[in-house]
Scaffold this motif. Structure first.
Motif, PDB file in Angstrom:
ATOM      1  N   VAL A  27      57.168  56.997 -46.482  1.00 44.02           N
ATOM      2  CA  VAL A  27      58.091  57.705 -45.593  1.00 44.02           C
ATOM      3  C   VAL A  27      57.359  58.855 -44.895  1.00 44.02           C
ATOM      4  O   VAL A  27      57.507  59.072 -43.684  1.00 44.02           O
ATOM      5  CB  VAL A  27      59.314  58.220 -46.370  1.00 44.02           C
ATOM      6  CG1 VAL A  27      60.207  59.070 -45.479  1.00 44.02           C
ATOM      7  CG2 VAL A  27      60.119  57.062 -46.950  1.00 44.02           C
ATOM      8  N   GLY A  28      56.553  59.583 -45.661  1.00 46.91           N
ATOM      9  CA  GLY A  28      55.778  60.676 -45.079  1.00 46.91           C
ATOM     10  C   GLY A  28      54.792  60.190 -44.030  1.00 46.91           C
ATOM     11  O   GLY A  28      54.590  60.837 -43.005  1.00 46.91           O
ATOM     12  N   HIS A  46      62.427  61.860 -45.411  1.00 47.34           N
ATOM     13  CA  HIS A  46      61.194  62.495 -45.893  1.00 47.34           C
ATOM     14  C   HIS A  46      61.532  63.768 -46.677  1.00 47.34           C
ATOM     15  O   HIS A  46      60.978  64.016 -47.760  1.00 47.34           O
ATOM     16  CB  HIS A  46      60.299  62.810 -44.700  1.00 47.34           C
ATOM     17  CG  HIS A  46      59.095  63.640 -45.034  1.00 47.34           C
ATOM     18  ND1 HIS A  46      58.046  63.180 -45.791  1.00 47.34           N
ATOM     19  CD2 HIS A  46      58.781  64.927 -44.696  1.00 47.34           C
ATOM     20  CE1 HIS A  46      57.139  64.130 -45.918  1.00 47.34           C
ATOM     21  NE2 HIS A  46      57.560  65.192 -45.265  1.00 47.34           N
ATOM     22  N   LYS A  47      62.425  64.561 -46.120  1.00 51.02           N
ATOM     23  CA  LYS A  47      62.864  65.774 -46.822  1.00 51.02           C
ATOM     24  C   LYS A  47      63.477  65.418 -48.176  1.00 51.02           C
ATOM     25  O   LYS A  47      63.177  66.030 -49.205  1.00 51.02           O
ATOM     26  CB  LYS A  47      63.865  66.524 -45.940  1.00 51.02           C
ATOM     27  CG  LYS A  47      64.489  67.755 -46.572  1.00 51.02           C
ATOM     28  CD  LYS A  47      65.877  67.482 -47.162  1.00 51.02           C
ATOM     29  CE  LYS A  47      66.883  67.074 -46.106  1.00 51.02           C
ATOM     30  NZ  LYS A  47      68.230  66.860 -46.690  1.00 51.02           N
ATOM     31  N   GLU A 100      62.756  61.594 -40.730  1.00 51.49           N
ATOM     32  CA  GLU A 100      62.370  62.955 -41.087  1.00 51.49           C
ATOM     33  C   GLU A 100      63.314  63.557 -42.130  1.00 51.49           C
ATOM     34  O   GLU A 100      62.882  64.346 -42.986  1.00 51.49           O
ATOM     35  CB  GLU A 100      62.307  63.839 -39.848  1.00 51.49           C
ATOM     36  CG  GLU A 100      63.608  63.992 -39.093  1.00 51.49           C
ATOM     37  CD  GLU A 100      63.415  64.686 -37.754  1.00 51.49           C
ATOM     38  OE1 GLU A 100      62.257  64.966 -37.396  1.00 51.49           O
ATOM     39  OE2 GLU A 100      64.420  64.936 -37.074  1.00 51.49           O
ATOM     40  N   HIS A 131      65.769  55.323 -40.607  1.00 54.80           N
ATOM     41  CA  HIS A 131      64.865  55.003 -41.719  1.00 54.80           C
ATOM     42  C   HIS A 131      64.568  53.513 -41.858  1.00 54.80           C
ATOM     43  O   HIS A 131      63.614  53.131 -42.538  1.00 54.80           O
ATOM     44  CB  HIS A 131      65.357  55.595 -43.040  1.00 54.80           C
ATOM     45  CG  HIS A 131      66.786  55.356 -43.375  1.00 54.80           C
ATOM     46  ND1 HIS A 131      67.376  55.890 -44.514  1.00 54.80           N
ATOM     47  CD2 HIS A 131      67.779  54.647 -42.756  1.00 54.80           C
ATOM     48  CE1 HIS A 131      68.644  55.522 -44.565  1.00 54.80           C
ATOM     49  NE2 HIS A 131      68.903  54.782 -43.512  1.00 54.80           N
ATOM     50  N   GLY A 145      59.383  59.998 -37.088  1.00 54.60           N
ATOM     51  CA  GLY A 145      60.369  60.817 -37.788  1.00 54.60           C
ATOM     52  C   GLY A 145      61.745  60.819 -37.166  1.00 54.60           C
ATOM     53  O   GLY A 145      62.742  60.967 -37.864  1.00 54.60           O
ATOM     54  N   ARG A 149      56.604  59.447 -40.784  1.00 61.61           N
ATOM     55  CA  ARG A 149      56.876  60.701 -40.076  1.00 61.61           C
ATOM     56  C   ARG A 149      55.605  61.229 -39.411  1.00 61.61           C
ATOM     57  O   ARG A 149      55.636  61.703 -38.264  1.00 61.61           O
ATOM     58  CB  ARG A 149      57.432  61.726 -41.056  1.00 61.61           C
ATOM     59  CG  ARG A 149      57.691  63.108 -40.476  1.00 61.61           C
ATOM     60  CD  ARG A 149      58.324  64.000 -41.534  1.00 61.61           C
ATOM     61  NE  ARG A 149      58.501  65.366 -41.073  1.00 61.61           N
ATOM     62  CZ  ARG A 149      57.602  66.342 -41.244  1.00 61.61           C
ATOM     63  NH1 ARG A 149      56.433  66.069 -41.836  1.00 61.61           N
ATOM     64  NH2 ARG A 149      57.842  67.563 -40.812  1.00 61.61           N
ATOM     65  N   ALA A 176      57.762  57.679 -51.183  1.00 62.05           N
ATOM     66  CA  ALA A 176      57.725  58.995 -50.538  1.00 62.05           C
ATOM     67  C   ALA A 176      56.497  59.114 -49.637  1.00 62.05           C
ATOM     68  O   ALA A 176      56.574  59.672 -48.540  1.00 62.05           O
ATOM     69  CB  ALA A 176      57.720  60.099 -51.591  1.00 62.05           C
ATOM     70  N   GLN A 177      55.356  58.567 -50.085  1.00 58.59           N
ATOM     71  CA  GLN A 177      54.152  58.596 -49.263  1.00 58.59           C
ATOM     72  C   GLN A 177      54.318  57.737 -48.012  1.00 58.59           C
ATOM     73  O   GLN A 177      53.876  58.106 -46.916  1.00 58.59           O
ATOM     74  CB  GLN A 177      52.954  58.099 -50.084  1.00 58.59           C
ATOM     75  CG  GLN A 177      52.521  59.045 -51.183  1.00 58.59           C
ATOM     76  CD  GLN A 177      51.954  60.347 -50.643  1.00 58.59           C
ATOM     77  OE1 GLN A 177      51.174  60.353 -49.689  1.00 58.59           O
ATOM     78  NE2 GLN A 177      52.347  61.458 -51.231  1.00 58.59           N
TER      79      GLN A 177
END
Length: 314
Positions: A278-279, A251-252, A248, A291, A287, A282, A275-276
């Motif tokens: 990782v999102g 993701h930020k 999470e 990682h 999340g 989450r 990024a997608q």
């Protein structure tokens, strides 16, 4: 406009440090400072977060205002931009409660534009300000081996260098305020891409029945080797995803990367894809995992059952 208050802060173990945010990263950093002889007063929203610092000889405060009231240096390590803004600018926050000339060091990873604005406010109020995000995860914090990328004036950097030396190993002044956060965003882009590539390699190797541990050993000795491989391979091999750095939070950080890239007019196609991913991790409930649990996403996409570390256990 308010004038700058006099009184540069010289860093030495005789100086008093307030440390706000004593989580996975902040707690060991504060403990290192206390062990180095600094008088450290800590505050965290969770009372349990302060306990390791107290055991190391530090003091616990009941509020941020109490922690910073007599501090020469104020260290902040909280999750996101709104958290830093709240710590600094709210009623009873650092700007309202710290003494004239205090040096504020923000170790958090937040948006560069927010950092630049907070630095301007700090200077207008007579404080000194460094953005000093770190890389190295929980292991780096515990081993005082963090990489620290510092934005701010050269004078303030030199003042804070003894503090950085206590908690970090690779410490570089990268430019004016906001520069540290920009470099950290680039760091998070590289780390996420490496973790995703490693996760895909592990699933690929396992599909062919290869001795994956041996394979990663030889890969680590060649051009494919990296600190990500060294530090995250055991998580993936054992499917143990206890958080050292939570998905999470990454993701930020990837949101910061893609937003800042768009504002600068530069393309980050691989970064946008990662990024997608990782999102997505989450969104499906991972999340709270480390990682390195991006491996679970590769397993799902491959039609496999995501293994181990039920996110509900984290």
């Amino acid at each position: 406009m308010p004038t700058r208050k006099e009184g540069p802060v010289m860093s030495s173990p005789t100086q008093k440090i307030a440390f706000i945010g004593l989580g996975i990263m902040g707690s060991p950093m504060a403990v290192h400072l206390a062990n180095a002889g600094y008088a450290v007063t800590g505050f965290d929203l969770s009372p349990r977060g302060v306990q390791p610092l107290v055991e190391a000889g530090g003091q616990a405060a009941s509020s941020a205002a109490e922690a910073v009231a007599d501090a020469d240096v104020v260290c902040v390590m909280v999750p996101d931009s709104p958290d830093v803004k709240a710590v600094l600018t709210s009623d009873g926050g650092v700007f309202a409660s710290a003494k004239p000339g205090a040096l504020i060091i923000d170790f958090s990873s937040i948006r560069p534009d927010i950092t630049a604005e907070l630095a301007r406010q700090a200077v207008d109020l007579g404080f000194r300000y460094l953005d000093a995000p770190v890389s190295g995860g929980e292991a780096g914090a515990k081993n005082a081996a963090l990489s620290i990328m510092v934005g701010g004036s050269g004078e303030d950097f030199e003042t804070a260098k003894p503090i950085f030396d206590v908690v970090g190993k690779t410490i570089v002044h990268v430019g004016p305020n906001g520069s540290g956060q920009t470099v950290k965003a680039a760091n998070q882009l590289i780390v996420a891409a490496n973790i995703q590539a490693l996760a895909e390699a592990v699933v690929f190797l396992e599909a062919y029945g290869v001795d994956t541990k041996a394979a990663l050993e030889v890969l680590g000795g060649g051009l494919a080797g990296s600190k990500v491989l060294d530090q995250k391979k055991e998580n993936m091999l054992s499917r143990s995803f206890e958080p050292g750095f939570r998905i999470e939070l990454h993701h930020k950080d990837m949101g910061i990367v893609t937003s800042a890239a768009r504002e600068a007019g530069v393309a980050v196609p691989l970064g946008s894809l990662v990024a997608q991913l990782v999102g997505s991790a989450r969104a499906v409930g991972d999340g709270g995992l480390d990682h390195s649990a991006l491996l679970r996403g590769v397993e799902r996409l491959s039609g496999l059952t995501a293994s181990a570390s039920d996110p509900g256990e984290s």
